[in-house]
Design a protein around this motif. Structure first.
Motif, PDB file in Angstrom:
ATOM      1  N   VAL A 197       0.852  -1.188   0.000  1.00  0.00           N
ATOM      2  CA  VAL A 197       0.000   0.000   0.000  1.00  0.00           C
ATOM      3  C   VAL A 197       0.886   1.235   0.000  1.00  0.00           C
ATOM      4  O   VAL A 197       2.085   1.170   0.299  1.00  0.00           O
ATOM      5  N   GLU A 198       0.301   2.360  -0.320  1.00  0.00           N
ATOM      6  CA  GLU A 198       1.037   3.607  -0.364  1.00  0.00           C
ATOM      7  C   GLU A 198       1.661   3.916   0.993  1.00  0.00           C
ATOM      8  O   GLU A 198       1.029   3.717   2.038  1.00  0.00           O
ATOM      9  N   ASP A 199       2.906   4.360   0.979  1.00  0.00           N
ATOM     10  CA  ASP A 199       3.689   4.735   2.160  1.00  0.00           C
ATOM     11  C   ASP A 199       4.227   3.532   2.937  1.00  0.00           C
ATOM     12  O   ASP A 199       4.925   3.707   3.937  1.00  0.00           O
ATOM     13  N   GLN A 200       3.940   2.303   2.502  1.00  0.00           N
ATOM     14  CA  GLN A 200       4.529   1.132   3.157  1.00  0.00           C
ATOM     15  C   GLN A 200       6.023   1.081   2.835  1.00  0.00           C
ATOM     16  O   GLN A 200       6.439   1.304   1.699  1.00  0.00           O
ATOM     17  N   VAL A 201       6.838   0.794   3.826  1.00  0.00           N
ATOM     18  CA  VAL A 201       8.288   0.720   3.605  1.00  0.00           C
ATOM     19  C   VAL A 201       8.612  -0.529   2.793  1.00  0.00           C
ATOM     20  O   VAL A 201       8.246  -1.644   3.164  1.00  0.00           O
ATOM     21  N   PRO A 211       5.146   4.639  -3.304  1.00  0.00           N
ATOM     22  CA  PRO A 211       4.245   5.749  -3.642  1.00  0.00           C
ATOM     23  C   PRO A 211       2.901   5.264  -4.177  1.00  0.00           C
ATOM     24  O   PRO A 211       2.029   6.083  -4.470  1.00  0.00           O
ATOM     25  N   VAL A 212       2.738   3.932  -4.317  1.00  0.00           N
ATOM     26  CA  VAL A 212       1.533   3.398  -4.955  1.00  0.00           C
ATOM     27  C   VAL A 212       1.025   2.165  -4.221  1.00  0.00           C
ATOM     28  O   VAL A 212       1.727   1.563  -3.405  1.00  0.00           O
ATOM     29  N   HIS A 213      -0.230   1.798  -4.536  1.00  0.00           N
ATOM     30  CA  HIS A 213      -0.779   0.514  -4.131  1.00  0.00           C
ATOM     31  C   HIS A 213      -0.511  -0.482  -5.261  1.00  0.00           C
ATOM     32  O   HIS A 213      -0.500  -0.121  -6.437  1.00  0.00           O
ATOM     33  N   GLY A 214      -0.308  -1.744  -4.917  1.00  0.00           N
ATOM     34  CA  GLY A 214      -0.153  -2.730  -5.973  1.00  0.00           C
ATOM     35  C   GLY A 214       0.498  -4.015  -5.505  1.00  0.00           C
ATOM     36  O   GLY A 214       0.629  -4.270  -4.304  1.00  0.00           O
TER      37      GLY A 214
END
Length: 424
Positions: free
Chosen positions: A32-36, A52-55
């Motif tokens: 998810v966005e902001d996950q390290v 910076p993205v989900h995926g």
């Protein structure tokens, strides 16, 4: 669906390449966005790389320990929409993930002795199904904690990012079961033939390089002196009793920082940096004290800037803030650079004598040993005093032996008569 490629970012300060220290994700993971996604190591600090993205993770661009250029492909992620690359030019080839190998556990500085290992714990609750050779994500401190508790990490369910095992996961695991008190006494004497290869990467590699460089380039010499800290400890206890509730508790470190500041006024050649390539010594008016701090990832040296302008409580608060930032991996590059002299202490584990290694390009490091009560002769009478050694090292290319001895004697005088720390 499209592909979003994340490249190694420009971290600044003219850095052209960094070391990939650790992945927090693997191929196939949903992010998810902001996950390290990964940790990378510069010459000065560990830096988190967030998504910076989900995926879904399609491929990783390197292995832990690999040095990667800024702008090179770090990771590719499948995303909704077009992504940021064309399908016909996939920039990353999926790499086989190397097993996560535990970093060497360093001695953690605490105010009490390390607990003896407990018997192996047996969990009665749900466990994680991992292969025998699979290593779960965990910090060196967590691995050491598990070893002390007798817990096999591969059996512990991790609640951190990407299944990372945390300290609280170990406690939860213990709460589900009980110690195996009936284990045969002979188990402690069983033969062992296991081996573990530990790659020197990340912070450990940087520490090794800096220590080797310091010992090869500087002409180290050490000087040890004992100090009667009875009076300064009495002052510290008095100030904590009177002001501790409102201003915070004082340790001995702020007094040592103050002693450094006052003593350096008469020894400017010691508050200096030496550029041995340019053959230039820079003496500094500002006293930026590096305070060596042990973190999970290794030894770090956050910097108390302009110590000459700080009160005891201001120094204490800044030392505490920086130590917390370093131990939690949140210290910035600026907070880990720019020191002019370093103070290193092992606290209660400090031993009698040490020979600290210089933090180049500085020319002095002051090492603090533990405080012990000893019988001493004072005015012809045997009395019990609190004694502490200072074990300090200097660069003999810059600092003469006489100057080093006089500098440490000046610190001794200030600490043994602590009122002089504040007399202008």
């Amino acid at each position: 669906m499209g592909t979003h490629v994340i490249k190694m970012p420009d971290i600044g300060e003219g850095i052209a390449e960094v070391e990939l220290s650790q992945w927090h994700v693997k191929v196939g993971d949903m992010v998810v966005e902001d996950q390290v996604l990964a940790d990378v190591m510069t010459d000065k600090a560990m830096v988190d790389i967030p998504s910076p993205v989900h995926g879904k993770v399609l491929a990783l661009g390197g292995q832990p320990g690999e040095v990667m250029a800024v702008g090179s492909v770090l990771i590719s992620i499948e995303v909704e929409g077009a992504g940021n690359v064309k399908e016909s030019t996939q920039p990353v080839v999926a790499v086989k993930e190397a097993p996560v190998v535990a970093s060497k556990v360093e001695a953690v500085v605490e105010s009490k002795p390390m607990a003896a290992p407990r018997p192996a714990a047996v969990c009665q609750g749900p466990m994680v199904a991992r292969e025998a050779d699979e290593r779960p994500l965990a910090s060196p401190a967590v691995r050491k904690h598990a070893l002390d508790l007798g817990i096999q990490l591969r059996l512990v369910r991790g609640s951190g990012p990407a299944g990372r095992v945390l300290h609280e996961d170990l406690e939860a695991y213990l709460a589900q079961g009980q110690s195996n008190a009936s284990a045969p006494a002979t188990a402690a004497y069983a033969q062992r033939n296991d081996e573990e290869q530990i790659p020197v990467i990340g912070m450990r590699r940087k520490i090794a390089q800096r220590m080797q460089d310091a010992t090869q380039r500087a002409a180290h010499f050490s000087y040890v002196e004992e100090i009667d800290v009875t009076a300064v400890e009495e002052l510290r206890a008095h100030l904590n009793e009177k002001h501790g509730a409102t201003r915070g508790k004082l340790t001995l470190l702020p007094f040592l920082v103050r002693a450094l500041v006052v003593a350096l006024r008469d020894f400017p050649q010691i508050n200096a940096r030496y550029d041995d390539e340019a053959q230039v010594i820079t003496r500094l008016g500002a006293v930026h004290v590096g305070v060596a701090t042990q973190a999970d990832i290794g030894l770090m040296v956050p910097v108390v800037r302009h110590a000459e302008a700080r009160s005891l409580w201001d120094s204490a608060a800044e030392i505490s803030r920086l130590a917390t930032a370093a131990r939690t991996g949140k210290a910035s590059r600026d907070e880990l650079s720019g020191s002019t002299i370093t103070l290193t202490s092992l606290g209660a584990l400090g031993g009698i004598v040490s020979t600290p290694v210089l933090n180049l390009p500085e020319v002095a490091i002051v090492g603090v040993n533990k405080i012990v009560e000893r019988p001493m002769v004072v005015k012809g009478q045997i009395v019990i005093r609190k004694m502490m050694n200072l074990s300090s090292s200097f660069d003999h290319r810059v600092v003469d032996g006489m100057d080093a001895a006089q500098f440490i004697q000046a610190i001794r005088g200030l600490l043994e008569q602590p009122a002089t720390l504040f007399v202008e």
